[in-house]
Design a protein around this motif. Structure first.
Motif, PDB file in Angstrom:
ATOM      1  N   GLU A  15      45.863  37.638  28.268  1.00 53.51           N
ATOM      2  CA  GLU A  15      44.522  37.752  28.862  1.00 53.51           C
ATOM      3  C   GLU A  15      44.313  36.772  30.018  1.00 53.51           C
ATOM      4  O   GLU A  15      43.731  37.120  31.037  1.00 53.51           O
ATOM      5  CB  GLU A  15      43.438  37.530  27.785  1.00 53.51           C
ATOM      6  CG  GLU A  15      43.314  38.672  26.791  1.00 53.51           C
ATOM      7  CD  GLU A  15      42.865  39.970  27.444  1.00 53.51           C
ATOM      8  OE1 GLU A  15      42.046  39.939  28.395  1.00 53.51           O
ATOM      9  OE2 GLU A  15      43.338  41.027  27.002  1.00 53.51           O
ATOM     10  N   GLY A  16      44.814  35.549  29.855  1.00 53.53           N
ATOM     11  CA  GLY A  16      44.632  34.534  30.901  1.00 53.53           C
ATOM     12  C   GLY A  16      45.342  34.908  32.192  1.00 53.53           C
ATOM     13  O   GLY A  16      44.774  34.809  33.281  1.00 53.53           O
ATOM     14  N   ASP A  17      46.604  35.347  32.082  1.00 51.03           N
ATOM     15  CA  ASP A  17      47.353  35.739  33.272  1.00 51.03           C
ATOM     16  C   ASP A  17      46.754  36.984  33.921  1.00 51.03           C
ATOM     17  O   ASP A  17      46.712  37.100  35.147  1.00 51.03           O
ATOM     18  CB  ASP A  17      48.826  35.993  32.922  1.00 51.03           C
ATOM     19  CG  ASP A  17      49.601  34.699  32.708  1.00 51.03           C
ATOM     20  OD1 ASP A  17      49.135  33.639  33.171  1.00 51.03           O
ATOM     21  OD2 ASP A  17      50.675  34.755  32.076  1.00 51.03           O
ATOM     22  N   PHE A  18      46.294  37.922  33.094  1.00 47.77           N
ATOM     23  CA  PHE A  18      45.697  39.134  33.648  1.00 47.77           C
ATOM     24  C   PHE A  18      44.408  38.801  34.404  1.00 47.77           C
ATOM     25  O   PHE A  18      44.164  39.313  35.498  1.00 47.77           O
ATOM     26  CB  PHE A  18      45.424  40.166  32.545  1.00 47.77           C
ATOM     27  CG  PHE A  18      44.959  41.481  33.098  1.00 47.77           C
ATOM     28  CD1 PHE A  18      45.856  42.361  33.688  1.00 47.77           C
ATOM     29  CD2 PHE A  18      43.616  41.845  33.059  1.00 47.77           C
ATOM     30  CE1 PHE A  18      45.429  43.571  34.222  1.00 47.77           C
ATOM     31  CE2 PHE A  18      43.179  43.052  33.587  1.00 47.77           C
ATOM     32  CZ  PHE A  18      44.093  43.916  34.166  1.00 47.77           C
ATOM     33  N   ALA A  19      43.599  37.920  33.826  1.00 49.71           N
ATOM     34  CA  ALA A  19      42.354  37.506  34.497  1.00 49.71           C
ATOM     35  C   ALA A  19      42.668  36.797  35.814  1.00 49.71           C
ATOM     36  O   ALA A  19      41.989  37.012  36.829  1.00 49.71           O
ATOM     37  CB  ALA A  19      41.532  36.597  33.580  1.00 49.71           C
ATOM     38  N   LEU A  20      43.712  35.975  35.798  1.00 46.37           N
ATOM     39  CA  LEU A  20      44.131  35.287  37.017  1.00 46.37           C
ATOM     40  C   LEU A  20      44.585  36.292  38.067  1.00 46.37           C
ATOM     41  O   LEU A  20      44.206  36.189  39.246  1.00 46.37           O
ATOM     42  CB  LEU A  20      45.260  34.305  36.692  1.00 46.37           C
ATOM     43  CG  LEU A  20      45.800  33.459  37.829  1.00 46.37           C
ATOM     44  CD1 LEU A  20      44.711  32.560  38.411  1.00 46.37           C
ATOM     45  CD2 LEU A  20      46.975  32.630  37.340  1.00 46.37           C
ATOM     46  N   LEU A  21      45.363  37.279  37.670  1.00 45.27           N
ATOM     47  CA  LEU A  21      45.818  38.332  38.589  1.00 45.27           C
ATOM     48  C   LEU A  21      44.629  39.080  39.189  1.00 45.27           C
ATOM     49  O   LEU A  21      44.554  39.285  40.400  1.00 45.27           O
ATOM     50  CB  LEU A  21      46.758  39.304  37.869  1.00 45.27           C
ATOM     51  CG  LEU A  21      47.160  40.552  38.651  1.00 45.27           C
ATOM     52  CD1 LEU A  21      47.964  40.180  39.889  1.00 45.27           C
ATOM     53  CD2 LEU A  21      47.937  41.498  37.750  1.00 45.27           C
ATOM     54  N   GLU A  22      43.708  39.471  38.346  1.00 42.83           N
ATOM     55  CA  GLU A  22      42.535  40.208  38.820  1.00 42.83           C
ATOM     56  C   GLU A  22      41.724  39.368  39.818  1.00 42.83           C
ATOM     57  O   GLU A  22      41.274  39.871  40.836  1.00 42.83           O
ATOM     58  CB  GLU A  22      41.661  40.628  37.635  1.00 42.83           C
ATOM     59  CG  GLU A  22      42.279  41.706  36.762  1.00 42.83           C
ATOM     60  CD  GLU A  22      42.402  43.038  37.490  1.00 42.83           C
ATOM     61  OE1 GLU A  22      41.373  43.557  37.967  1.00 42.83           O
ATOM     62  OE2 GLU A  22      43.528  43.543  37.591  1.00 42.83           O
TER      63      GLU A  22
END
Length: 138
Positions: A15-22
């Motif tokens: 979730e953290g990496d995905f939020a960062l990507l977004e």
């Protein structure tokens, strides 16, 4: 001629990496695919740097600003050296006008002060870059 895209990638992110990507995609106004295509061109290794290295990538706008600042330094430095050479010439010829000498030294000091102010500003910007770059463990 536009390149045909024929390969598909699929992988999982927490979730953290995905939020960062977004967030990064939104900030840069890029799709995820565009973002990853740009990321492919950023070097992860360099001569003399053992992985995992830490790199700062400069965009063309930032790089242009650094270049302009260095050109200004060169101009101011050149003016200071020319003034000092003129002073040396007058001293060698034994024709020192004290008023001109004092004015010329003030110009030298002013030019070198501008170089130092630019250097300090650039140093501050580089420190700010260093403080804002982070490296996350995979």
């Amino acid at each position: 001629m536009k390149k045909e895209k024929c390969k598909t990638l699929s992988f999982r992110l927490d979730e953290g990496d995905f939020a960062l990507l977004e967030a990064k995609c939104e900030d840069l106004k890029l799709t995820r695919s565009e973002y990853f295509r740009y990321m492919l061109h950023i070097p992860l290794a360099a001569d003399g740097v053992e992985p995992p290295g830490r790199f700062i990538v400069l965009d063309t706008h930032t790089f242009s600003g650094l270049r302009k600042e260095l050109v200004k330094w060169g101009y101011q430095y050149n003016q200071a050296v020319r003034s000092l050479n003129a002073i040396a010439l007058y001293i060698r010829n034994g024709t020192v006008d004290e008023k001109w000498f004092a004015e010329t030294l003030m110009k030298v000091e002013e030019s070198l002060s501008k170089v130092d102010a630019g250097r300090a500003e650039l140093e501050e910007a580089i420190h700010a870059l260093d403080e804002t770059t982070t490296m996350r463990e995979p």
